[in-house]
Design a protein around this motif. Structure first.
Motif, PDB file in Angstrom:
ATOM      1  N   PRO A 184       5.784   0.201  -8.404  1.00 14.38           N
ATOM      2  CA  PRO A 184       5.596  -0.384  -7.073  1.00 14.38           C
ATOM      3  C   PRO A 184       5.499  -1.910  -7.096  1.00 14.38           C
ATOM      4  O   PRO A 184       5.694  -2.551  -6.063  1.00 14.38           O
ATOM      5  CB  PRO A 184       4.290   0.248  -6.586  1.00 14.38           C
ATOM      6  N   ASP A 185       5.186  -2.477  -8.275  1.00 12.41           N
ATOM      7  CA  ASP A 185       5.080  -3.935  -8.392  1.00 12.41           C
ATOM      8  C   ASP A 185       6.333  -4.541  -9.014  1.00 12.41           C
ATOM      9  O   ASP A 185       6.285  -5.621  -9.603  1.00 12.41           O
ATOM     10  CB  ASP A 185       3.843  -4.327  -9.195  1.00 12.41           C
ATOM     11  N   ASP A 186       7.466  -3.856  -8.890  1.00 11.86           N
ATOM     12  CA  ASP A 186       8.736  -4.361  -9.414  1.00 11.86           C
ATOM     13  C   ASP A 186       8.996  -5.749  -8.838  1.00 11.86           C
ATOM     14  O   ASP A 186       9.097  -5.922  -7.627  1.00 11.86           O
ATOM     15  CB  ASP A 186       9.865  -3.396  -9.026  1.00 11.86           C
ATOM     16  N   ARG A 187       9.133  -6.735  -9.708  1.00  9.76           N
ATOM     17  CA  ARG A 187       9.270  -8.127  -9.266  1.00  9.76           C
ATOM     18  C   ARG A 187      10.567  -8.378  -8.497  1.00  9.76           C
ATOM     19  O   ARG A 187      10.665  -9.338  -7.724  1.00  9.76           O
ATOM     20  CB  ARG A 187       9.194  -9.071 -10.471  1.00  9.76           C
ATOM     21  N   ARG A 188      11.548  -7.519  -8.672  1.00  8.67           N
ATOM     22  CA  ARG A 188      12.799  -7.690  -7.938  1.00  8.67           C
ATOM     23  C   ARG A 188      12.603  -7.513  -6.435  1.00  8.67           C
ATOM     24  O   ARG A 188      13.425  -7.978  -5.630  1.00  8.67           O
ATOM     25  CB  ARG A 188      13.848  -6.699  -8.451  1.00  8.67           C
ATOM     26  N   LEU A 189      11.533  -6.831  -6.053  1.00  6.55           N
ATOM     27  CA  LEU A 189      11.260  -6.607  -4.628  1.00  6.55           C
ATOM     28  C   LEU A 189      10.688  -7.826  -3.920  1.00  6.55           C
ATOM     29  O   LEU A 189      10.774  -7.930  -2.696  1.00  6.55           O
ATOM     30  CB  LEU A 189      10.266  -5.451  -4.462  1.00  6.55           C
ATOM     31  N   ASP A 190      10.096  -8.732  -4.678  1.00  6.91           N
ATOM     32  CA  ASP A 190       9.338  -9.820  -4.066  1.00  6.91           C
ATOM     33  C   ASP A 190      10.157 -10.606  -3.052  1.00  6.91           C
ATOM     34  O   ASP A 190       9.706 -10.884  -1.937  1.00  6.91           O
ATOM     35  CB  ASP A 190       8.805 -10.771  -5.142  1.00  6.91           C
ATOM     36  N   ALA A 191      11.372 -10.990  -3.457  1.00  4.85           N
ATOM     37  CA  ALA A 191      12.207 -11.829  -2.589  1.00  4.85           C
ATOM     38  C   ALA A 191      12.620 -11.100  -1.316  1.00  4.85           C
ATOM     39  O   ALA A 191      12.936 -11.732  -0.302  1.00  4.85           O
ATOM     40  CB  ALA A 191      13.440 -12.300  -3.344  1.00  4.85           C
TER      41      ALA A 191
ATOM     42  N   ARG B  96       0.827  -1.200   0.000  1.00  5.20           N
ATOM     43  CA  ARG B  96       0.000   0.000   0.000  1.00  5.20           C
ATOM     44  C   ARG B  96       0.866   1.256   0.000  1.00  5.20           C
ATOM     45  O   ARG B  96       0.592   2.214  -0.712  1.00  5.20           O
ATOM     46  CB  ARG B  96      -0.939  -0.018   1.216  1.00  5.20           C
ATOM     47  N   TRP B  97       1.939   1.235   0.805  1.00  2.00           N
ATOM     48  CA  TRP B  97       2.848   2.388   0.852  1.00  2.00           C
ATOM     49  C   TRP B  97       3.498   2.605  -0.514  1.00  2.00           C
ATOM     50  O   TRP B  97       3.578   3.747  -0.995  1.00  2.00           O
ATOM     51  CB  TRP B  97       3.919   2.157   1.922  1.00  2.00           C
ATOM     52  N   LEU B  98       3.962   1.547  -1.151  1.00  2.00           N
ATOM     53  CA  LEU B  98       4.589   1.661  -2.473  1.00  2.00           C
ATOM     54  C   LEU B  98       3.626   2.273  -3.489  1.00  2.00           C
ATOM     55  O   LEU B  98       4.001   3.166  -4.259  1.00  2.00           O
ATOM     56  CB  LEU B  98       5.052   0.278  -2.955  1.00  2.00           C
ATOM     57  N   ASN B  99       2.400   1.828  -3.469  1.00  2.00           N
ATOM     58  CA  ASN B  99       1.410   2.354  -4.423  1.00  2.00           C
ATOM     59  C   ASN B  99       1.075   3.821  -4.129  1.00  2.00           C
ATOM     60  O   ASN B  99       0.912   4.618  -5.054  1.00  2.00           O
ATOM     61  CB  ASN B  99       0.143   1.491  -4.391  1.00  2.00           C
ATOM     62  N   GLU B 100       0.974   4.185  -2.860  1.00  5.45           N
ATOM     63  CA  GLU B 100       0.681   5.574  -2.502  1.00  5.45           C
ATOM     64  C   GLU B 100       1.804   6.512  -2.971  1.00  5.45           C
ATOM     65  O   GLU B 100       1.544   7.592  -3.505  1.00  5.45           O
ATOM     66  CB  GLU B 100       0.492   5.697  -0.990  1.00  5.45           C
ATOM     67  N   GLN B 101       3.041   6.107  -2.754  1.00  2.00           N
ATOM     68  CA  GLN B 101       4.163   6.942  -3.169  1.00  2.00           C
ATOM     69  C   GLN B 101       4.240   7.042  -4.689  1.00  2.00           C
ATOM     70  O   GLN B 101       4.556   8.099  -5.240  1.00  2.00           O
ATOM     71  CB  GLN B 101       5.483   6.380  -2.614  1.00  2.00           C
ATOM     72  N   HIS B 102       3.931   5.959  -5.375  1.00  2.00           N
ATOM     73  CA  HIS B 102       3.943   5.966  -6.841  1.00  2.00           C
ATOM     74  C   HIS B 102       2.860   6.892  -7.390  1.00  2.00           C
ATOM     75  O   HIS B 102       3.116   7.670  -8.322  1.00  2.00           O
ATOM     76  CB  HIS B 102       3.734   4.535  -7.357  1.00  2.00           C
ATOM     77  N   ARG B 103       1.675   6.843  -6.799  1.00  7.64           N
ATOM     78  CA  ARG B 103       0.587   7.711  -7.254  1.00  7.64           C
ATOM     79  C   ARG B 103       0.919   9.184  -7.022  1.00  7.64           C
ATOM     80  O   ARG B 103       0.449  10.059  -7.756  1.00  7.64           O
ATOM     81  CB  ARG B 103      -0.721   7.340  -6.545  1.00  7.64           C
ATOM     82  N   ALA B 104       1.736   9.468  -6.017  1.00  3.68           N
ATOM     83  CA  ALA B 104       2.152  10.850  -5.750  1.00  3.68           C
ATOM     84  C   ALA B 104       3.334  11.272  -6.630  1.00  3.68           C
ATOM     85  O   ALA B 104       3.882  12.362  -6.428  1.00  3.68           O
ATOM     86  CB  ALA B 104       2.519  11.004  -4.278  1.00  3.68           C
ATOM     87  N   ASP B 105       3.709  10.407  -7.587  1.00  6.28           N
ATOM     88  CA  ASP B 105       4.787  10.694  -8.539  1.00  6.28           C
ATOM     89  C   ASP B 105       6.135  10.890  -7.826  1.00  6.28           C
ATOM     90  O   ASP B 105       6.913  11.768  -8.180  1.00  6.28           O
ATOM     91  CB  ASP B 105       4.459  11.926  -9.386  1.00  6.28           C
ATOM     92  N   ARG B 106       6.373  10.060  -6.842  1.00  6.92           N
ATOM     93  CA  ARG B 106       7.651  10.126  -6.135  1.00  6.92           C
ATOM     94  C   ARG B 106       8.589   9.025  -6.611  1.00  6.92           C
ATOM     95  O   ARG B 106       8.156   7.977  -7.095  1.00  6.92           O
ATOM     96  CB  ARG B 106       7.416  10.004  -4.624  1.00  6.92           C
ATOM     97  N   LEU B 107       9.857   9.277  -6.451  1.00  2.00           N
ATOM     98  CA  LEU B 107      10.883   8.323  -6.823  1.00  2.00           C
ATOM     99  C   LEU B 107      10.976   7.258  -5.737  1.00  2.00           C
ATOM    100  O   LEU B 107      11.179   7.577  -4.559  1.00  2.00           O
ATOM    101  CB  LEU B 107      12.225   9.046  -6.973  1.00  2.00           C
ATOM    102  N   LEU B 108      10.813   5.998  -6.095  1.00  2.00           N
ATOM    103  CA  LEU B 108      10.867   4.898  -5.135  1.00  2.00           C
ATOM    104  C   LEU B 108      12.311   4.435  -4.969  1.00  2.00           C
ATOM    105  O   LEU B 108      13.052   4.305  -5.947  1.00  2.00           O
ATOM    106  CB  LEU B 108       9.993   3.738  -5.610  1.00  2.00           C
ATOM    107  N   CYS B 109      12.708   4.168  -3.720  1.00  2.00           N
ATOM    108  CA  CYS B 109      14.101   3.823  -3.428  1.00  2.00           C
ATOM    109  C   CYS B 109      14.181   2.578  -2.555  1.00  2.00           C
ATOM    110  O   CYS B 109      13.379   2.389  -1.639  1.00  2.00           O
ATOM    111  CB  CYS B 109      14.799   4.960  -2.685  1.00  2.00           C
TER     112      CYS B 109
END
Length: 284
Positions: free
Chosen positions: A70-77, A8-21
């Protein structure tokens, strides 16, 4: 399964057009770091230790990666095993990665020579403790340009927003370096001090204890008793340790227990006076 809080946090930040780190502990996640390096463009990652006085440690130091989705598959593991303390997540303004890396580079070295150490900001446990204790006024100087962070805090994911993201100088006395020690670390220090106290002044009696029971377990029990009785000062703890060590079977008599209406001070004064009285009788 991944906790929905992080997603949920990842999606909220993405919708706000922020750079995910992603802040990644490179030392314990070398395979994961290589996977991200191979699939990232040059401008999408930084070695935090690189181009600093500890550059020779860069291979074992933290890396910061940016990603678009936010759904980057590299994050799953990573999200499926937060208990392994691989790092944490943050969001920045577009183009904010270089400034944020400089922010942490300025906060890397703590202490004065020859007792300098590296501040492990990339460890989610270190971040969680800081965020749990810092005031809202202290957060901007700690988080810098980060708009929001999301981290594992032991039992679940937690997110914290930075009240005023921006570039800040390092305070003269950084509040994140003045935090109380974790309970486990405090206990380890108290155990070591108690062990040294008995070795230094009462080694024969302490050796006698060791012949019948585990000193470490016994010391833990004494420290727990001192905590329960409110005897936190070194003087009272040493008194309890010594009297317990010299007691029959290394256990205190029932009259040592606090009365129902006794304060810690009254309790200590009573048993201290009784001990002095009996020692005087023994001496005579």
């Amino acid at each position: 399964m991944t906790d929905s809080t992080a997603l949920r946090w990842l999606n909220e930040q993405h919708r706000a057009d922020r750079l995910l780190c992603l802040v990644l502990d490179s030392q314990n996640e070398r395979d994961m770091r290589q996977r991200w390096l191979k699939s990232s463009r040059y401008e999408q990652f930084r070695s935090v230790y690189g181009e600093t006085v500890v550059a020779e440690l860069a291979d074992a130091g933290p890396y910061v990666f940016t990603f678009e989705r936010p759904d980057d598959r590299r994050l799953d593991a990573l999200l499926d095993r937060p208990h392994t303390h691989w790092g944490w997540l943050a969001s920045l303004d577009r183009g904010g990665l270089p400034g944020w890396v400089r922010h942490w580079q300025e906060r890397l070295i703590v202490g004065a020579r020859p007792h300098q150490a590296l501040y492990r900001f990339h460890d989610a446990r270190v971040l969680a403790r800081a965020l749990a204790h810092l005031s809202a006024e202290a957060l901007p100087a700690y988080l810098g340009p980060a708009i929001s962070v999301c981290h594992w805090q032991g039992s679940g994911w937690q997110s914290v927003d930075n009240p005023v993201p921006g570039t800040y100088p390092v305070p003269d006395s950084p509040p994140w370096l003045q935090l109380p020690l974790p309970d486990e670390q405090t206990l380890d220090i108290r155990l070591a001090n108690a062990h040294r106290f008995l070795l230094a002044g009462h080694v024969q009696a302490y050796a006698g204890l060791a012949r019948s029971e585990d000193p470490h377990t016994w010391l833990r029990a004494r420290l727990a008793l001192a905590e329960a009785w409110g005897w936190s000062s070194p003087q009272r703890l040493e008194f309890l340790l010594l009297q317990s060590l010299l007691a029959p079977a290394h256990e205190l008599a029932p009259h040592w227990r606090p009365g129902p209406d006794e304060t810690p001070d009254e309790h200590f004064e009573r048993v201290d006076q009784l001990s002095r009285h009996w020692q005087g009788e023994d001496a005579s």
